[in-house]
Enzyme design. Structure first.
Site, short mmCIF file in Angstrom:
data_model
loop_
_atom_site.label_atom_id
_atom_site.label_comp_id
_atom_site.label_asym_id
_atom_site.label_seq_id
_atom_site.Cartn_x
_atom_site.Cartn_y
_atom_site.Cartn_z
N GLY A 283 0.80 -1.22 0.00
CA GLY A 283 0.00 0.00 0.00
C GLY A 283 0.83 1.27 0.00
CG ASP B 282 -1.63 5.77 -4.88
OD1 ASP B 282 -1.98 6.41 -3.88
OD2 ASP B 282 -1.93 4.59 -5.08
#
Length: 383
Positions: free
Chosen positions: A122, A170
């Site tokens: 993650g 991200d």
């Protein structure tokens, strides 16, 4: 890492690399499960990341190799590509495919990757690979891409070429990150501001629970659907595009429209978490790490009780941290159901923390976590 990778590149390809690039991973400091609700997130780049050495070749092929994975590929230079199986090299291959939609690539490339982001934790190893490739190829060829264009390109690779329906946080964080800074990013408008994030006598500690994340994707889609149900109920009286358009006060006036208790819990987390991002950014900018730590714990509690995405492993880590005096704040980060937690830890306590958390976690869970110490680092760059 640069000299070590350059030496490996020479051993692999018989020539020196023409250039070396780096792109970090990221953690989201606070603001979880609100990116798909049009809310605010507070990510930062970390000092773990992906390095890429490259050199052109005259063979009209792209050679993909990594020191981290056994799979490698030699792919002829073409005008377009499709995903090939499940190999890691699909991420950079997708980048080439996207660049080729707008520019001709005149030469082949020899590429060697190395990373120290734990895969599947993650921390955005895939975004790091995508952005370092996009940054490297466009920089080396002198193509006209600014950072936002690179971010959008990398997200398109993730969504369309790889087939993962992720948001833009991200790629944005690993491209735009700055040392000792965090990014307040509006996931709806892509407007952002940089805030000070000097951790002083603290370090950012990343704790990988090492729990397989099989549930994450199905539960993630379930939470998205639950938030859509909340939005639909609220739109009986007011007009909203996203849940995060509501303040907590305004939500209190209309929350009676949500009859299902579970749906109400989900919406309550989203709206209060969005408020916490603003408060956290203010605390960091003021250097108030105690207040920021309090908000981290509040975020985790909300993700546990209202959003129900933590699980025993992440809760065990945060439970330990809350009782450990040298931790100022801790929470899960990422989608949950495994993956990582983060903690603000006093610098002089690193060894003791690692030893005691490992023992506590192993006793309660049955296996050890991995613990990484990081600073807040810079985004994509040429080394």
């Amino acid at each position: 890492m640069k000299s070590e990778l350059s030496s490996k590149f020479f051993d692999t390809y018989g020539q020196q690399p023409a250039a070396t690039y780096f792109t970090p991973g990221r953690v989201n400091l606070i603001g979880e499960h609100i990116d798909y609700n049009g809310g605010l997130v507070l990510p930062c780049a970390i000092t773990l990341g992906t390095w890429l050495c490259l050199a052109p070749n005259n063979d009209q092929v792209i050679r993909f190799k990594s020191v981290n994975f056994p799979e490698e590929a030699v792919i002829p230079l073409k005008s377009a590509y499709e995903k090939e199986g499940t190999g890691w090299y699909n991420y950079p291959l997708g980048v080439f495919n996207e660049i080729l939609k707008n520019f001709q690539i005149p030469v082949g490339f020899d590429l060697l990757y190395a990373g120290n982001i734990p895969v599947g934790s993650g921390l955005s190893s895939s975004a790091s690979i995508e952005v370092v490739t996009a940054y490297a190829i466009t920089a080396y060829l002198g193509l006209d891409y600014d950072r936002l264009a690179l971010v959008k390109l990398a997200q398109k690779v993730e969504n369309e070429f790889i087939g993962v329906n992720s948001g833009i946080m991200d790629q944005f964080a690993v491209a735009f990150g700055e040392k000792d800074k965090a990014i307040v990013l509006n996931c709806d408008t892509l407007k952002y501001k940089i805030v000070d994030c000097n951790l002083g006598d603290h370090v950012l500690t990343i704790i990988n629970t090492n729990k397989p994340r099989e549930l994450a994707e199905s539960k993630y889609n379930e939470r998205v659907a639950e938030c859509q149900a909340a939005l639909q109920a609220l739109n009986q009286e007011i007009t909203l595009n996203n849940l995060c358009e509501l303040t907590a006060d305004k939500f209190a006036l209309h929350s009676h429209l949500i009859k299902d208790e579970t749906i109400l819990k989900r919406a309550t987390h989203v709206i209060k978490e969005n408020d916490r991002v603003n408060l956290a950014a203010k605390a960091l900018n003021n250097g108030d790490l105690d207040e920021f730590g309090r908000l981290m714990y509040a975020s985790h509690q909300s993700l546990k009780d209202l959003y129900e995405v933590t699980g025993k492993e992440l809760d065990t880590v945060v439970e330990f941290c809350s009782a450990y005096p040298e931790v100022t704040g801790a929470r899960m980060t990422g989608a949950g159901f495994g993956g990582c937690a983060i903690a603000l830890l006093k610098k002089d306590a690193e060894a003791d923390f690692r030893e005691k958390l490992t023992a506590y976690y192993t006793e309660h869970i049955g296996y050890a976590p991995d613990i990484y110490i990081s600073e807040i680092g810079s985004g994509a760059t040429t080394i």
